[in-house]
Structures are given as structure tokens and as C-alpha cells.
Design a protein around this motif. Structure first.
Motif: not given
Length: 237
Positions: A40-50, A52-62
Motif C-alpha cells: 500500500k502506497l501513501d499520498g495522492g489517490l493511494c492514501k495508504g490503501s492502494k 501499484v497493482e490496485d492502481m493498475k486495475k483501476e486503469g492507471w499507468q505508471i
């Protein structure tokens, strides 16, 4: 044959600007690089709950990754982007040309944040946390020394030197709360070696022989802490 030359001074070029969402997440002091993408990453839209894999599933790209080393761990900063094709802004631009041209479409990604500024802000935040951690550790060490010194001072020293080291023991010694660490250490060492005598060395020597260098520092820190506290209280009055 008549040559017809057509000079078109301007043409319209249409830019289709696909708006993109951008967010920056980070993870501090992560030791295992193999697990970072599921952490789980901090800051931004991650907010300690998402992660990298979670973000990718939601359509985000690195879009970018910044990794800095710190002792046995790493600090990670991820910049994620997600294009939003529904949002388009049509911009008309006048461009001089020699011949008529067919309107073209060019995709331009627009970031809704200043990445460099945000990255700098996160790095400053990490640096500030590092300074706060160092300051906290120093404070904890100082507190432990003070508590250890307090116990030793009250059991072995206070009866002769006073509650705050303000009394000249037996009328011979100096006020030990006014000594700096170097003088304080040298005095104890010389008492221990039998090379220092202000008239009551025979009383002080048995105590000095039992004190380690760390004991001396702890007692000094304790005296310094209670006398600084006293000065602050007097200043408030």
C-alpha cells in the motif's frame, strides 16, 4: 498554359487535447523491492490503501518512478496517469502555410499538476520526516540518560551537592551544576586517580571509583536538564 497559384495565408489546425489525470504516490523505508508493487502506497489517490497493482486495475499507468536509497531501505515515488478520452478541448490555431492543408488531429496529454513541484514537495516531506526521526531519537536518548543520571545522582550525590548541584560540598568543592561536561569529567577522573584534591578528596574518591564514563555523562545530563527547566520557569515568572 496559365499557371494558377493559390496562396493560402492561413489554415486551421485542430488540436484534440485529451485531458489526463495525474497523481503521485510514495512509500518510505521499504526494504524488499520484490514486494513493493503489492504494498500500500501513501499520498495522492493511494492514501495508504492502494498498491501499484490496485492502481493498475483501476486503469492507471505508471508514468515515472523515482527510487532513492536510504541505509538498508529505499524510498519510492510513483507518478500515475490515466487518460480521460471523454474530456476534449478544441483549440484553433492560425498557422501560415503555402498551400491549403487538411485539418489534422494531434493528441496532446495535459497534466493537471506540476510533477516537478509535487515531487520536490514529497522529497522535502521525506527529508523533514527523517529530521524529525533523528530529533526524536536524540530526545529519547537524552531522556534515558537523564533518568539514569537522576537515579545515580539522588542515591550518591544529592546529600552533599544539593538537589540541583548548587551546593559546595563540605565548603570545598565547586558548584557542580556550573561545570561543563569536560570539567565535570576531568574532576571525576582525577578524583578517581587520586590526582585531584580540593580538601575533601578522601570523601569523593570512593564515589568516583564506582562511576563509569557513561555514569558521569548521565549525571551531567540530569543536572543540566533540571537546571535548564528551572531557568525556563524563572523566565516565565
Amino acid at each position: 498554359m496559365r499557371l494558377l497559384t493559390t496562396l493560402t495565408l492561413t489554415s486551421m489546425m485542430t488540436l484534440s487535447i485529451a485531458a489526463a489525470q495525474t497523481t503521485m504516490c510514495f512509500k518510505q523505508n521499504h526494504k524488499d523491492m520484490a514486494t513493493i508493487e503489492n504494498t500500500k502506497l501513501d499520498g495522492g489517490l493511494c492514501k495508504g490503501s492502494k498498491s501499484v497493482e490496485d492502481m493498475k486495475k483501476e486503469g492507471w499507468q505508471i508514468d515515472d518512478i523515482k527510487i532513492t536509497s536510504k541505509e538498508n531501505a529505499n524510498n519510492y515515488i510513483y507518478i500515475f496517469k490515466k487518460a480521460d478520452p471523454k474530456k476534449e478541448v478544441i483549440v484553433q490555431k492560425v498557422t501560415p502555410v503555402i498551400q491549403p492543408t487538411t485539418p489534422t488531429t494531434k493528441q496532446v496529454v495535459v497534466s493537471n499538476i506540476d510533477e516537478a513541484a509535487l515531487e520536490e514537495k514529497i522529497l522535502q516531506r521525506l527529508e523533514q520526516r527523517k529530521k524529525e526521526e533523528i530529533a526524536l531519537k536524540k530526545k529519547q536518548i537524552y531522556f534515558r540518560k537523564s533518568k539514569s543520571g537522576e537515579k545515580l545522582y539522588k542515591n550518591k550525590c544529592q546529600s552533599c551537592h544539593g538537589e540541583k548541584g548548587e551546593i559546595k560540598s563540605k565548603g570545598f568543592s565547586r558548584e557542580i551544576n556550573k561545570l561543563n561536561l569536560q570539567d565535570f569529567t576531568i574532576s571525576i577522573r582525577d578524583y578517581n586517580n587520586g590526582t585531584y584534591d580540593r580538601g575533601a578528596a578522601f570523601i569523593m574518591r570512593p564515589y568516583a571509583t564506582l562511576m563509569t564514563d557513561q555514569d558521569v555523562k548521565n549525571v551531567y545530563v540530569y543536572l543540566r536538564s533540571i537546571n535548564q527547566k528551572k531557568k525556563k520557569e524563572e523566565t516565565k515568572k
